[in-house]
Design an enzyme around this catalytic site. Structure first.
Site, PDB file in Angstrom:
ATOM      1  N   TYR A   1       3.195   1.560   0.687  1.00 56.80           N
ATOM      2  CA  TYR A   1       4.116   1.592   1.527  1.00 56.80           C
ATOM      3  C   TYR A   1       3.923   1.219   2.964  1.00 56.80           C
ATOM      4  O   TYR A   1       2.952   2.020   3.545  1.00 56.80           O
ATOM      5  CB  TYR A   1       5.125   3.053   1.741  1.00 56.80           C
ATOM      6  CG  TYR A   1       6.286   2.981   2.531  1.00 56.80           C
ATOM      7  CD1 TYR A   1       7.172   2.023   2.332  1.00 56.80           C
ATOM      8  CD2 TYR A   1       6.100   3.821   3.700  1.00 56.80           C
ATOM      9  CE1 TYR A   1       8.315   2.110   3.420  1.00 56.80           C
ATOM     10  CE2 TYR A   1       6.930   3.856   4.738  1.00 56.80           C
ATOM     11  CZ  TYR A   1       8.086   2.717   4.402  1.00 56.80           C
ATOM     12  OH  TYR A   1       9.062   2.694   5.500  1.00 56.80           O
TER      13      TYR A   1
ATOM     14  N   HIS B   1      -1.501  -3.262  -3.873  1.00 56.85           N
ATOM     15  CA  HIS B   1      -1.252  -2.465  -5.006  1.00 56.85           C
ATOM     16  C   HIS B   1      -0.384  -0.944  -4.588  1.00 56.85           C
ATOM     17  O   HIS B   1      -0.866  -0.125  -3.955  1.00 56.85           O
ATOM     18  CB  HIS B   1      -2.456  -1.867  -5.708  1.00 56.85           C
ATOM     19  CG  HIS B   1      -3.440  -2.809  -5.974  1.00 56.85           C
ATOM     20  ND1 HIS B   1      -3.295  -3.650  -7.091  1.00 56.85           N
ATOM     21  CD2 HIS B   1      -4.565  -3.297  -5.519  1.00 56.85           C
ATOM     22  CE1 HIS B   1      -4.196  -4.609  -7.336  1.00 56.85           C
ATOM     23  NE2 HIS B   1      -5.137  -4.333  -6.326  1.00 56.85           N
TER      24      HIS B   1
ATOM     25  N   ALA C   1      -5.343   0.606  -3.159  1.00 54.23           N
ATOM     26  CA  ALA C   1      -4.286   1.222  -3.996  1.00 54.23           C
ATOM     27  C   ALA C   1      -3.841   2.645  -3.782  1.00 54.23           C
ATOM     28  O   ALA C   1      -4.497   3.358  -3.494  1.00 54.23           O
ATOM     29  CB  ALA C   1      -4.783   1.126  -5.540  1.00 54.23           C
TER      30      ALA C   1
ATOM     31  N   ARG D   1      11.953  -4.957   2.794  1.00 57.06           N
ATOM     32  CA  ARG D   1      13.199  -4.514   3.034  1.00 57.06           C
ATOM     33  C   ARG D   1      13.744  -5.230   4.499  1.00 57.06           C
ATOM     34  O   ARG D   1      14.926  -4.717   4.754  1.00 57.06           O
ATOM     35  CB  ARG D   1      13.237  -2.801   3.234  1.00 57.06           C
ATOM     36  CG  ARG D   1      13.132  -2.087   2.022  1.00 57.06           C
ATOM     37  CD  ARG D   1      12.699  -0.728   2.279  1.00 57.06           C
ATOM     38  NE  ARG D   1      13.645  -0.168   3.456  1.00 57.06           N
ATOM     39  CZ  ARG D   1      13.299   1.128   3.867  1.00 57.06           C
ATOM     40  NH1 ARG D   1      12.088   1.836   3.841  1.00 57.06           N
ATOM     41  NH2 ARG D   1      14.340   1.561   4.957  1.00 57.06           N
TER      42      ARG D   1
ATOM     43  N   LYS E   1       8.477  -2.458   5.564  1.00 62.47           N
ATOM     44  CA  LYS E   1       9.618  -2.567   6.505  1.00 62.47           C
ATOM     45  C   LYS E   1       9.333  -2.477   7.850  1.00 62.47           C
ATOM     46  O   LYS E   1       8.488  -1.769   8.287  1.00 62.47           O
ATOM     47  CB  LYS E   1      10.487  -1.322   5.776  1.00 62.47           C
ATOM     48  CG  LYS E   1      11.825  -0.968   6.766  1.00 62.47           C
ATOM     49  CD  LYS E   1      11.370   0.284   7.739  1.00 62.47           C
ATOM     50  CE  LYS E   1      12.255   0.549   8.574  1.00 62.47           C
ATOM     51  NZ  LYS E   1      11.973   1.818   9.584  1.00 62.47           N
TER      52      LYS E   1
ATOM     53  N   ASN F   1       5.751   7.083   8.412  1.00 62.89           N
ATOM     54  CA  ASN F   1       6.427   6.524   9.660  1.00 62.89           C
ATOM     55  C   ASN F   1       7.452   7.520  10.440  1.00 62.89           C
ATOM     56  O   ASN F   1       7.806   6.964  11.660  1.00 62.89           O
ATOM     57  CB  ASN F   1       6.997   5.228   9.348  1.00 62.89           C
ATOM     58  CG  ASN F   1       8.083   5.192   8.320  1.00 62.89           C
ATOM     59  OD1 ASN F   1       8.155   6.150   7.658  1.00 62.89           O
ATOM     60  ND2 ASN F   1       9.145   4.240   8.535  1.00 62.89           N
TER      61      ASN F   1
END
Length: 221
Positions: free
Chosen positions: A123, A120, A137, A90, A108, A143
């Site tokens: 985030y 896998h 995974a 992102r 991000k 965050n």
């Protein structure tokens, strides 16, 4: 607290972003600077090694980026890195040399040191992952606190105010995070530590530890 410092957590020679840490005591201090740093660094990269693609995205010619991956700038994809099918980058992301960003993984505002693996459906947001760190995974960084307050790093010696609202996790070199784990806002994991699968990590995990569950952290033998 010394164990939470940049010097203790990371091998700075293992990232193209070494200079961003100059003058920083704690790694999270550089989180607001990542985007501007990428723009400056990207403009200096060799055109023999890197190709600028779109707006402020620099991809090493030796990197492998799948056609289905999405990369929004500013971003740098390092030499021999692999960005796999349906990865979602992102922006404000540095993917280190030989690193792997896997299927359906979202990045991000991050720095991934060399040979990091987030392979896998991970985030990773507002985080810094040290050399050879690996997230199993389905493991993710959370965050933002549910109450939207500024993140505090909790340590045995007391809390450290960060002044930051968005702060995922700082993972030291060669940290192994088990599958399905949530790294809560403000998590700092010392180098060479292991996190059990399905853990909910909060606060500081010392270097060379095995995190079994909250309140049960043992030293590696």
């Amino acid at each position: 607290m010394k164990e939470l410092t940049v010097k203790e957590l990371y091998t700075l020679e293992e990232t193209i972003a070494k200079d961003i840490f100059e003058g920083a005591t704690y790694p999270w201090e550089v989180l607001p600077k990542i985007g501007a740093f990428i723009l400056e660094l990207g403009a200096s990269l060799s055109e023999d090694e890197y190709e600028k693609v779109g707006d402020d995205v620099w991809i090493a010619k030796s990197a492998k980026v799948f056609e289905s991956a999405y990369i929004h700038g500013p971003a740098i994809i390092g030499r021999n890195a692999e960005v796999r099918h349906c990865a979602f980058i992102r922006g404000n992301a540095i993917v280190g040399e030989g690193a792997v960003v896997g299927n359906s993984t979202e990045l991000k505002n991050v720095i991934l040191f060399n040979k990091v693996q987030v392979p896998h459906y991970n985030y990773v947001g507002d985080s810094i992952l040290g050399y050879k760190a690996h997230m199993g995974a389905g493991s993710i960084t959370s965050n933002v606190k549910s109450d939207k307050k500024l993140v505090v790093v909790k340590t045995p010696e007391g809390n450290i105010e960060t002044g930051i609202k968005k702060f995922g996790a700082m993972l030291g070199d060669e940290v192994e995070v088990g599958c399905g784990t949530v790294l809560n806002p403000g998590s700092v994991v010392g180098a060479h530590s292991n996190i059990y699968p399905l853990s909910s990590v909060r606060g500081f995990v010392p270097a060379g530890s095995i995190y079994k569950k909250q309140g049960e952290i043992v030293e590696k033998q």
